[in-house]
Structures are given as C-alpha cells and as structure tokens.
Design a protein around this motif. Structure first.
Motif, PDB file in Angstrom:
ATOM      1  N   ARG A 267       0.799  -1.220   0.000  1.00  0.00           N
ATOM      2  CA  ARG A 267       0.000   0.000   0.000  1.00  0.00           C
ATOM      3  C   ARG A 267       0.833   1.273   0.000  1.00  0.00           C
ATOM      4  O   ARG A 267       0.440   2.292  -0.579  1.00  0.00           O
ATOM      5  CB  ARG A 267      -0.940  -0.013   1.221  1.00  0.00           C
ATOM      6  N   ALA A 268       2.010   1.261   0.630  1.00  0.00           N
ATOM      7  CA  ALA A 268       2.845   2.466   0.670  1.00  0.00           C
ATOM      8  C   ALA A 268       3.560   2.735  -0.651  1.00  0.00           C
ATOM      9  O   ALA A 268       4.103   3.824  -0.859  1.00  0.00           O
ATOM     10  CB  ALA A 268       3.868   2.362   1.798  1.00  0.00           C
ATOM     11  N   ARG A 269       3.619   1.728  -1.515  1.00  0.00           N
ATOM     12  CA  ARG A 269       4.142   1.885  -2.884  1.00  0.00           C
ATOM     13  C   ARG A 269       5.618   2.296  -2.946  1.00  0.00           C
ATOM     14  O   ARG A 269       6.093   2.794  -3.961  1.00  0.00           O
ATOM     15  CB  ARG A 269       3.302   2.903  -3.669  1.00  0.00           C
ATOM     16  N   CYS A 270       6.364   2.073  -1.877  1.00  0.00           N
ATOM     17  CA  CYS A 270       7.787   2.438  -1.876  1.00  0.00           C
ATOM     18  C   CYS A 270       8.549   1.673  -2.957  1.00  0.00           C
ATOM     19  O   CYS A 270       9.494   2.188  -3.569  1.00  0.00           O
ATOM     20  CB  CYS A 270       8.412   2.155  -0.519  1.00  0.00           C
ATOM     21  N   VAL A 271       8.125   0.435  -3.196  1.00  0.00           N
ATOM     22  CA  VAL A 271       8.843  -0.436  -4.117  1.00  0.00           C
ATOM     23  C   VAL A 271       8.722   0.024  -5.563  1.00  0.00           C
ATOM     24  O   VAL A 271       9.444  -0.462  -6.438  1.00  0.00           O
ATOM     25  CB  VAL A 271       8.337  -1.890  -3.961  1.00  0.00           C
ATOM     26  N   SER A 272       7.850   0.979  -5.829  1.00  0.00           N
ATOM     27  CA  SER A 272       7.733   1.474  -7.201  1.00  0.00           C
ATOM     28  C   SER A 272       9.003   2.185  -7.656  1.00  0.00           C
ATOM     29  O   SER A 272       9.302   2.246  -8.857  1.00  0.00           O
ATOM     30  CB  SER A 272       6.531   2.414  -7.335  1.00  0.00           C
ATOM     31  N   CYS A 273       9.782   2.724  -6.714  1.00  0.00           N
ATOM     32  CA  CYS A 273      11.070   3.353  -7.033  1.00  0.00           C
ATOM     33  C   CYS A 273      12.249   2.617  -6.406  1.00  0.00           C
ATOM     34  O   CYS A 273      13.343   2.603  -6.967  1.00  0.00           O
ATOM     35  CB  CYS A 273      11.099   4.802  -6.567  1.00  0.00           C
ATOM     36  N   HIS A 274      12.018   2.022  -5.243  1.00  0.00           N
ATOM     37  CA  HIS A 274      13.085   1.330  -4.522  1.00  0.00           C
ATOM     38  C   HIS A 274      12.915  -0.176  -4.733  1.00  0.00           C
ATOM     39  O   HIS A 274      12.289  -0.865  -3.920  1.00  0.00           O
ATOM     40  CB  HIS A 274      13.056   1.716  -3.045  1.00  0.00           C
ATOM     41  N   LEU A 275      13.455  -0.655  -5.841  1.00  0.00           N
ATOM     42  CA  LEU A 275      13.177  -2.009  -6.313  1.00  0.00           C
ATOM     43  C   LEU A 275      13.774  -3.076  -5.404  1.00  0.00           C
ATOM     44  O   LEU A 275      14.849  -2.907  -4.827  1.00  0.00           O
ATOM     45  CB  LEU A 275      13.721  -2.185  -7.733  1.00  0.00           C
ATOM     46  N   MET A 276      13.060  -4.211  -5.336  1.00  0.00           N
ATOM     47  CA  MET A 276      13.492  -5.340  -4.518  1.00  0.00           C
ATOM     48  C   MET A 276      13.599  -6.596  -5.390  1.00  0.00           C
ATOM     49  O   MET A 276      13.161  -7.676  -5.025  1.00  0.00           O
ATOM     50  CB  MET A 276      12.499  -5.572  -3.377  1.00  0.00           C
ATOM     51  N   GLU A 277      14.199  -6.457  -6.542  1.00  0.00           N
ATOM     52  CA  GLU A 277      14.283  -7.565  -7.491  1.00  0.00           C
ATOM     53  C   GLU A 277      15.373  -8.555  -7.082  1.00  0.00           C
ATOM     54  O   GLU A 277      16.370  -8.195  -6.459  1.00  0.00           O
ATOM     55  CB  GLU A 277      14.557  -7.037  -8.898  1.00  0.00           C
ATOM     56  N   ALA A 278      15.185  -9.818  -7.479  1.00  0.00           N
ATOM     57  CA  ALA A 278      16.189 -10.860  -7.253  1.00  0.00           C
ATOM     58  C   ALA A 278      17.330 -10.669  -8.258  1.00  0.00           C
ATOM     59  O   ALA A 278      17.149 -10.044  -9.310  1.00  0.00           O
ATOM     60  CB  ALA A 278      15.530 -12.228  -7.429  1.00  0.00           C
ATOM     61  N   PRO A 279      18.541 -11.217  -7.993  1.00  0.00           N
ATOM     62  CA  PRO A 279      18.885 -12.021  -6.824  1.00  0.00           C
ATOM     63  C   PRO A 279      19.240 -11.172  -5.590  1.00  0.00           C
ATOM     64  O   PRO A 279      19.163 -11.651  -4.478  1.00  0.00           O
ATOM     65  CB  PRO A 279      20.100 -12.807  -7.288  1.00  0.00           C
ATOM     66  N   VAL A 280      19.652  -9.921  -5.802  1.00  0.00           N
ATOM     67  CA  VAL A 280      19.972  -9.051  -4.670  1.00  0.00           C
ATOM     68  C   VAL A 280      19.244  -7.731  -4.860  1.00  0.00           C
ATOM     69  O   VAL A 280      19.438  -7.035  -5.858  1.00  0.00           O
ATOM     70  CB  VAL A 280      21.496  -8.798  -4.561  1.00  0.00           C
TER      71      VAL A 280
END
Length: 349
Positions: free
Chosen positions: A201-214
């Motif tokens: 809901r906070a949508r932080c990941v729209s800019c601060h990506l958490m993609e694999a592998p790191v």
C-alpha cells in the motif's frame, strides 16, 4: 563455512557478475592489488590543494561511506550544495551523482580532484605528477598496471579508485537473512509488517526495487519530490536560461558552487524541462546510518523522510495515502533492517 565466509563469497560473486556485465574483465577489476591501490588513493590527502582533503573526507568508512553532514565540505572548509551519498553498493549504480551526470565510476572519480570546492587541484596533470613522483605509488602502479612512473596516467588512477569503490559491497542485512531463510526470528514482526507496506500500500517499491537475486532498493531513475523547488520557482526561467547559456564552464563547478543551479537536478545535465528538480533514486541499503536525507540534506531523520515519501506517493495516486502511527513505525523498522551488521559495527564491508 561460517556466516561471515558465506557473505564474503556471495559478495565476491555479486561483484564479479556486476563487473562482467559492465564490460570490465573480472581479473582486472577484482584484483586485490588494484583495490588496495585504489584504497590508498581514496585516503590520500596529499592529492588535494590544501593537503588535508581526500575522497575519504566526504565518504567516511565509519559513517557508511557518507559524512553525516547536510552538504559536503571540501578544501578549506568550503561547503558544496549536495548531500554526500554513500558509496556502499555503488557498483549497482547505472549513473553517478544526484543528477546522473557521470555514467561510470572512472568518469566520476575525475571530477572531485579539480573541483574548487572539493579537492581543488589546478588540473588533472597535478594529480598525475604527484602520483608519478611518489616512490610507493611507483611500485604499486608497476605491479598493477605494468606502468613505469613516467607512463602512469589519469586513467590508471581512476581505474584503481573505481576498483576500490566497486569492492564496497554490503548486502548482508537482516532483511537478506530473512529473504534467504524465511526465519521469522531474523527480523521483528514490526519489520515484517513494514516490508509488506513497503511492497504494497505504501508503494515504496515502485522506485526502490526489490528484485532478485539481490535487491538494490533503487530504480536508478530520476524523480521529483519537490524538495528545494520552491526556492527557485520564482526565478526558474532566469536560472535555467543562465545555465543553458553557460555550458562552457564545467557543469560540476556550477552545481557545487551555485545552490540555485543545484536545485535544477537532472535538467542541468539534459536541459529537458521535464527533468527540472528530478534527482536520482538513492538505494535504501544502510539508510538508517546515512542521515540527513534528500539531495540537499534538508531532512534530518528517517521518520521525516518516510513522511515525505508517503506524501509523494499520495500525489502520484491523486489521493491521500494515510498511514497510522504504527504503520509509520513499521516502515521505519523495516528500513532499519536494511543495515549491514558490519557497517553498523563500523567495519569495512
């Protein structure tokens, strides 16, 4: 194999992959001798006009390779206009500086040496001559590059500096443990709730990506939060016109000496009006250790930074994004879980 050995191995693999993908041969950039040479150059105060300033003056290892100041401080105590970003995990960056004006670490390393408010040397020839005249450097450059003192170049110097900076990897936070093991004892319940908010809901990941592998926790793109924009808005036409008409002066000199030009962000590089007041998304790894925040260092605490980011997400959604006090705390707790234990103990990653 113990935990520290595992992290060392993983970091080495990540570094090798990033090096290969960026076009440099792994044996060249990951050479221990080159990294050690780069570290010496990084800490050498003699490579400045006042003999008291080095790269490490602003990128302090004990402060997560930032400096804890609102804006950077160079030779003779002169202040710049931008907050010093951490160098940890800089090997993942696709552009350098808050405005992305340099594409590689080798290019970036050239600028501070001759910036009047940073290391203040007259020109690049001055640093080359200083290195050539140092017997310790002579043997080191001979070992690393096969270069005699007379043929040491600026390119050799920046390659060594970049090799050291690429070695500054810290991807061993409690968050990483949790992702790897799913052990609920690794991070707190509050941090887990914060991670759900961050991704949801906070949508932080729209800019601060958490993609694999790191997870890098950045999209390496440029965005505007409006920070600092109101200071230049009344004179925006005048400031942008002045910059466009003065391209002969080095851009980094203008940015670091002129607070108004600094606030133009990415526009100073592209001259595209869409880029006015846009700045590169910083990684959030070790963010709890790198206050103050934003490109101008105007936000003192992580809690304040979260409030501003949430407000910005609400603007994007065209509706208020409301967090309860507990949810705000959970987000901050999650961000604290992105801190490397080695960096927290003020040890080299």
């Amino acid at each position: 194999m113990n935990k520290q050995q595992i992290y060392t191995l993983v970091s080495a693999v990540i570094l090798a992959c990033s090096v290969i993908s960026s076009g440099y041969s792994a044996d060249m950039v990951t050479s221990i001798s080159k990294i050690k040479l780069g570290e010496r150059l990084f800490n050498d105060k003699h490579l400045s006009a006042d003999g008291a300033t080095s790269c490490a003056t602003c990128h302090i290892p004990e402060k997560a390779f930032a400096d804890g100041l609102r804006v950077a401080k160079g030779i003779s105590g002169q202040l710049g206009t931008r907050n010093t970003p951490t160098l940890l995990n800089v090997n993942h960056a696709t552009s350098l500086f808050w405005d992305g004006r340099r594409a590689t670490l080798e290019e970036q390393a050239q600028d501070p040496f001759i910036n009047p408010r940073e290391q203040g040397l007259k020109d690049h020839e001055a640093i080359v001559k200083a290195v050539q005249a140092d017997t310790g450097y002579q043997s080191a450059f001979k070992q690393v590059f096969g270069a005699s003192s007379s043929v040491i170049t600026l390119a050799h110097i920046t390659q060594a500096l970049a090799a050291f900076e690429r070695s500054l990897i810290a991807v061993d936070a409690p968050y990483d443990d949790y992702v790897r093991t799913h052990d609920t004892h690794v991070i707190s319940e509050s941090a887990r709730r914060g991670m759900e908010l961050f991704q949801g809901r906070a949508r932080c990941v729209s800019c601060h990506l958490m993609e694999a592998p790191v997870a890098t926790f950045t999209d390496n793109q440029f965005h505007s939060l409006g920070i600092g924009y109101r200071k230049i808005e009344p004179r925006l036409a005048e400031i942008t016109t002045h910059l466009a008409n003065n391209r002969s002066q080095p851009l980094d000199h203008q940015i670091i000496s002129d607070a108004e030009i600094s606030e133009l962000g990415r526009f100073a590089v592209t001259l595209n009006p869409r880029d006015i007041a846009k700045f590169r998304t910083p990684s959030l790894r070790n963010v709890a250790l790198t206050a103050p925040y934003m490109h101008d260092g105007s936000i003192a605490t992580l809690e304040e930074a979260v409030d501003i980011e949430v407000y910005y997400r609400g603007i994007e959604l065209n509706r208020p994004l409301i967090l309860t006090p507990q949810e705000r705390t959970d987000l901050v707790t999650f961000l604290q879980a992105l801190t490397s234990p080695y960096v927290l103990k003020k040890q080299a990653p």
